[in-house]
Design an enzyme around this catalytic site. Structure first.
Site, PDB file in Angstrom:
ATOM      1  N   TYR A 111      21.769 -27.261  -1.032  1.00  0.00           N
ATOM      2  CA  TYR A 111      23.092 -26.787  -0.627  1.00  0.00           C
ATOM      3  C   TYR A 111      23.604 -27.594   0.567  1.00  0.00           C
ATOM      4  O   TYR A 111      24.747 -28.066   0.573  1.00  0.00           O
ATOM      5  CB  TYR A 111      23.007 -25.303  -0.275  1.00  0.00           C
ATOM      6  CG  TYR A 111      24.311 -24.663   0.144  1.00  0.00           C
ATOM      7  CD1 TYR A 111      25.224 -24.216  -0.807  1.00  0.00           C
ATOM      8  CD2 TYR A 111      24.624 -24.496   1.491  1.00  0.00           C
ATOM      9  CE1 TYR A 111      26.419 -23.619  -0.428  1.00  0.00           C
ATOM     10  CE2 TYR A 111      25.811 -23.900   1.883  1.00  0.00           C
ATOM     11  CZ  TYR A 111      26.702 -23.457   0.916  1.00  0.00           C
ATOM     12  OH  TYR A 111      27.884 -22.876   1.298  1.00  0.00           O
TER      13      TYR A 111
ATOM     14  N   SER B 274      31.324 -26.134   4.087  1.00  0.00           N
ATOM     15  CA  SER B 274      30.549 -25.056   4.697  1.00  0.00           C
ATOM     16  C   SER B 274      30.105 -25.541   6.056  1.00  0.00           C
ATOM     17  O   SER B 274      30.065 -26.750   6.310  1.00  0.00           O
ATOM     18  CB  SER B 274      29.320 -24.747   3.826  1.00  0.00           C
ATOM     19  OG  SER B 274      28.344 -24.023   4.534  1.00  0.00           O
TER      20      SER B 274
END
Length: 248
Positions: free
Chosen positions: A154, A141
């Site tokens: 995350y 990501s």
């Protein structure tokens, strides 16, 4: 594609979104695809889509946070499809809207377990079975490259995936195996649209992107498939940002 030219690919989280788009993109190249997902019915839908297009696919249920499940899924792929040439480790989970001091240890560990340890487990069982010349792409990501506010677990996990990718790229280069990461910015998937429903999130994210829109799952998939192809034969250990110019 058959015989010596036939390749076998494995995609986790292939029941929807980027994973489904990647499985379909591999199938269009003639690759036989193992479609892995924790949701077996969603994986089966992707498999049906591939077969309807004339491709070869296998549905495999897997929980990437469980080592026995991952080992069994990879072994089933090898047994059913005859080998492994490429793998895209896409499965993961989101975690947002938590400042660090408001996050429980259980929540933090769960996010890291699925995203980072899950990617580790997939690579652990894929790498020894990949053929020489094989490739892995880990879907990280842009949160693996910089901070995303209120997403500490995350971001930590996605940074970890980028680091894990780089180490594996160095360690397995002598075996002629390449390992790269793809780092998408906000991407229009069913999951993203569900989170954004009833908000102006999509408009705001598009406004902060130089290209003026979010990525599509197909665009991220195209990059992952390219990194697994012979066209990227001298590329290993990179974290490729796909963000419409946001980092620039």
């Amino acid at each position: 594609m058959s015989g010596a030219s036939r390749k076998v690919g494995l995609v986790t989280g292939a029941g929807s979104g980027i994973g489904r788009a990647t499985a379909l993109a591999f199938a269009r190249t003639g690759t036989a695809v193992a479609v892995l997902d924790i949701d077996e019915s969603a994986a089966a839908e992707t498999t049906d889509m591939i077969r309807e297009g004339g491709g070869e696919a296998l549905t495999v249920a897997v929980d990437i946070a469980d080592e026995r499940s991952v080992r069994a899924a990879v072994e089933r792929t090898i047994t059913a499809l005859g080998g492994l040439d490429v793998a895209v480790n896409n499965a993961g989970m989101a975690s947002h809207h938590r400042r660090l001091d408001r996050m429980t240890l259980d929540e933090f560990e769960r996010v890291v377990r699925v995203n980072l340890a899950g990617t580790f487990l997939c690579m652990k069982y894929e790498l020894p079975l990949l053929k020489s010349g094989g490739a892995i792409v880990n879907i990280a990501s842009n949160g693996g490259l910089y901070a995303i506010a209120t997403a500490p677990a995350y971001v930590a996990a996605k940074h970890g995936i980028v680091g894990l990718t780089k180490v594996a790229a160095v360690d397995y280069a002598p075996d002629n195996i390449r390992v790269n990461a793809v780092c998408p910015g906000p991407t229009r998937t069913p999951g993203f649209d569900e989170v954004a429903a009833g908000t102006d999130m999509i408009t705001r994210q598009a406004a902060s992107t130089p290209l003026g829109r979010l990525a599509t799952a197909d665009e991220v998939a195209a990059a992952a498939v390219w990194l697994c192809s012979d066209a990227a034969s001298y590329i290993t250990g990179i974290a490729l940002s796909i963000d419409g110019g946001r980092r620039a």
